[in-house]
Design an enzyme around this catalytic site. Structure first.
Site, PDB file in Angstrom:
ATOM      1  N   SER A   8      -0.031   2.569 -11.678  1.00  0.00           N
ATOM      2  CA  SER A   8      -1.462   2.068 -11.542  1.00  0.00           C
ATOM      3  C   SER A   8      -2.222   3.052 -10.803  1.00  0.00           C
ATOM      4  O   SER A   8      -1.812   3.930 -10.216  1.00  0.00           O
ATOM      5  CB  SER A   8      -1.625   0.845 -10.988  1.00  0.00           C
ATOM      6  OG  SER A   8      -1.041   0.524  -9.788  1.00  0.00           O
ATOM      7  N   GLU A  10      -5.968   4.189  -8.345  1.00  0.00           N
ATOM      8  CA  GLU A  10      -6.995   3.467  -7.575  1.00  0.00           C
ATOM      9  C   GLU A  10      -8.151   4.431  -7.678  1.00  0.00           C
ATOM     10  O   GLU A  10      -8.031   5.854  -7.434  1.00  0.00           O
ATOM     11  CB  GLU A  10      -6.592   3.107  -6.424  1.00  0.00           C
ATOM     12  CG  GLU A  10      -7.434   2.681  -5.400  1.00  0.00           C
ATOM     13  CD  GLU A  10      -6.720   2.060  -4.120  1.00  0.00           C
ATOM     14  OE1 GLU A  10      -5.512   1.591  -4.183  1.00  0.00           O
ATOM     15  OE2 GLU A  10      -7.421   2.228  -2.856  1.00  0.00           O
ATOM     16  N   ASP A 101     -12.174  -3.682   6.596  1.00  0.00           N
ATOM     17  CA  ASP A 101     -12.248  -3.305   8.051  1.00  0.00           C
ATOM     18  C   ASP A 101     -13.596  -3.327   8.187  1.00  0.00           C
ATOM     19  O   ASP A 101     -14.488  -2.526   7.763  1.00  0.00           O
ATOM     20  CB  ASP A 101     -11.628  -1.774   8.343  1.00  0.00           C
ATOM     21  CG  ASP A 101     -10.133  -2.019   8.320  1.00  0.00           C
ATOM     22  OD1 ASP A 101      -9.476  -2.874   9.219  1.00  0.00           O
ATOM     23  OD2 ASP A 101      -9.360  -0.938   7.826  1.00  0.00           O
ATOM     24  N   HIS A 141       1.195  -2.710   9.542  1.00  0.00           N
ATOM     25  CA  HIS A 141      -0.428  -2.361   9.934  1.00  0.00           C
ATOM     26  C   HIS A 141      -0.827  -2.060  11.385  1.00  0.00           C
ATOM     27  O   HIS A 141      -0.130  -2.418  12.347  1.00  0.00           O
ATOM     28  CB  HIS A 141      -1.084  -3.708   9.524  1.00  0.00           C
ATOM     29  CG  HIS A 141      -2.551  -3.720   9.455  1.00  0.00           C
ATOM     30  ND1 HIS A 141      -3.553  -4.024  10.733  1.00  0.00           N
ATOM     31  CD2 HIS A 141      -3.409  -3.060   8.663  1.00  0.00           C
ATOM     32  CE1 HIS A 141      -4.549  -3.719  10.360  1.00  0.00           C
ATOM     33  NE2 HIS A 141      -4.891  -3.414   9.131  1.00  0.00           N
ATOM     34  N   GLN A 168       0.082   0.704   1.621  1.00  0.00           N
ATOM     35  CA  GLN A 168      -0.759   1.822   2.023  1.00  0.00           C
ATOM     36  C   GLN A 168       0.243   3.016   1.875  1.00  0.00           C
ATOM     37  O   GLN A 168       1.422   2.948   1.618  1.00  0.00           O
ATOM     38  CB  GLN A 168      -0.586   1.589   3.776  1.00  0.00           C
ATOM     39  CG  GLN A 168      -1.329   2.536   4.482  1.00  0.00           C
ATOM     40  CD  GLN A 168      -2.935   2.812   3.963  1.00  0.00           C
ATOM     41  OE1 GLN A 168      -3.156   3.462   2.841  1.00  0.00           O
ATOM     42  NE2 GLN A 168      -3.781   2.085   4.558  1.00  0.00           N
ATOM     43  N   PHE A 208      -7.164  11.144   6.333  1.00  0.00           N
ATOM     44  CA  PHE A 208      -6.920   9.491   5.512  1.00  0.00           C
ATOM     45  C   PHE A 208      -5.838   9.302   6.573  1.00  0.00           C
ATOM     46  O   PHE A 208      -5.774   7.928   7.013  1.00  0.00           O
ATOM     47  CB  PHE A 208      -6.650   9.839   4.292  1.00  0.00           C
ATOM     48  CG  PHE A 208      -7.712  10.454   3.267  1.00  0.00           C
ATOM     49  CD1 PHE A 208      -8.876   9.843   3.578  1.00  0.00           C
ATOM     50  CD2 PHE A 208      -7.361  11.282   2.218  1.00  0.00           C
ATOM     51  CE1 PHE A 208      -9.982  10.084   2.535  1.00  0.00           C
ATOM     52  CE2 PHE A 208      -8.474  11.617   1.576  1.00  0.00           C
ATOM     53  CZ  PHE A 208      -9.743  11.199   1.492  1.00  0.00           C
ATOM     54  N   HIS A 258       1.759   2.801  -7.319  1.00  0.00           N
ATOM     55  CA  HIS A 258       0.329   2.984  -7.195  1.00  0.00           C
ATOM     56  C   HIS A 258      -0.162   4.148  -6.836  1.00  0.00           C
ATOM     57  O   HIS A 258       0.088   4.628  -5.645  1.00  0.00           O
ATOM     58  CB  HIS A 258       0.080   1.440  -6.396  1.00  0.00           C
ATOM     59  CG  HIS A 258      -1.467   1.512  -6.272  1.00  0.00           C
ATOM     60  ND1 HIS A 258      -2.270   0.884  -7.509  1.00  0.00           N
ATOM     61  CD2 HIS A 258      -2.398   1.489  -5.297  1.00  0.00           C
ATOM     62  CE1 HIS A 258      -3.671   0.893  -7.077  1.00  0.00           C
ATOM     63  NE2 HIS A 258      -3.593   1.318  -5.908  1.00  0.00           N
TER      64      HIS A 258
END
Ligand code: FAD
Length: 278
Positions: A8, A10, A101, A141, A168, A208, A258
């Protein structure tokens, strides 16, 4: 011969009409790789609401299904319900449900402070219409109190009704395998697709990573630094590293991949081809 591993892609919504036209071309090019779906991000608090919607409109019904991201922090149930109704009316049946966020300085978490609350709300409001993807963090996280707490909060998202997860980005396969082992021990068996960030620009990658709490292993940072402005070497090295990384993930049982395309066709296309997944 290509392998039957779902992939997939994004995208994030562009800021200009010119950008949107360029993204349509990228979408068409990546479409040829036969992805399971395309996803489009959504700015927390509804900051990209209109642009996310217009990107979804550009792609919906043109090839692979499109999955809008939807974040809940700082938003309210009525506005989220509007989007769910709209997406349902457009024949969309997959949502990526996130907390989001808040921009610094903005206060007020809204009616749904965590992604688990959003997943619960989507199930209450839309029943089983949507397949719900949630976020996962193999390296934890950045705001989690502890790894155990983070796993527990992930479990809550699944118990609330999530069907699958996208991670992530990260570069350490063992972090992914450990994460999957931990959630399986907690009784969770939904598919967790590793999020793959192609490496083609060192400074963007570092930005990033710093923004998301993802770790770039020291050996990769050091090697990238030695190339300076030599973009060809950065791309060649980055490609080799990410191909090997994906191969390890797939050999270890990752169910799908992904890709964070960063709205460009290459290097995602090259990775998919060299992995034999096109
Ligand atoms: P949650 O699952 O709610 O977790 C957030 C933090 O809160 C974690 O530290 C968790 O451990 C903790 N937590 C959860 N529940 C509780 C509780 N009950 N009590 C105390 N602590 C709790 N952001 C966007 O704004 N738009 C996007 O389109 C977008 N797309 C993304 C796509 C992917 C694949 C990923 C991995 C991230 C994406 N993000 C996006 C970023 C994401 O919104 C942020 O990482 C955000 O900080 C956390 O979102 P979450 O859904 O994981 O939140």
């Amino acid at each position: 011969m290509s392998k039957q591993i779902p992939i997939s892609f994004e995208f994030f919504p562009t800021k200009t009409d010119v950008g949107a036209e360029k993204l349509k071309v990228v979408h068409q090019e990546l479409q040829l790789l036969n992805p399971e779906f395309f996803s489009v991000t959504y700015g927390a608090g509804g900051s990209t609401r209109e642009r996310t919607l217009s990107t979804i409109n550009d792609f919906n019904g043109k090839g692979a299904p499109v999955a809008p991201h939807l974040s809940c922090i700082g938003d309210d149930k009525a506005r989220i319900a509007e989007l769910l109704d709209l997406y349902k009316s457009q024949g969309i049946d997959r949502i990526v449900a996130l907390r989001g966020d808040l921009p610094s300085g903005q206060v007020g978490l809204g009616e749904l402070p965590y992604a688990a609350d959003l997943v619960r709300f989507i199930r209450e409001y839309s029943g089983d219409h949507f397949k719900i993807e949630v976020a996962a963090y193999p390296e934890m996280h950045p705001q989690a109190e502890s790894f155990d707490q983070d796993i527990q909060h992930f479990v809550e998202k699944v118990q609330a009704g999530a069907n699958a997860a996208l991670t992530q980005f990260f570069f350490n396969p063992d972090a992914y395998f450990y994460f999957v082992e931990r959630i399986q021990k907690a009784g969770i068996d939904i598919p967790v697709a590793p999020g793959i960030m192609p490496i083609s620009n060192a400074s963007n990658l570092i930005r990033f990573a710093d923004g998301t709490g993802a770790e770039i292993p020291r050996w990769i940072r050091k090697q990238l630094a030695t190339y300076g402005d030599d973009t060809a070497s950065i791309k060649a090295f980055g490609h080799e590293v990410v191909v090997k990384f994906c191969e390890r993930l797939l050999a270890g049982g990752a169910p799908s991949l992904h890709f964070y395309t960063m709205n460009t066709t290459d290097p995602t296309r090259q990775l998919v081809k060299d992995l034999g997944l096109a």
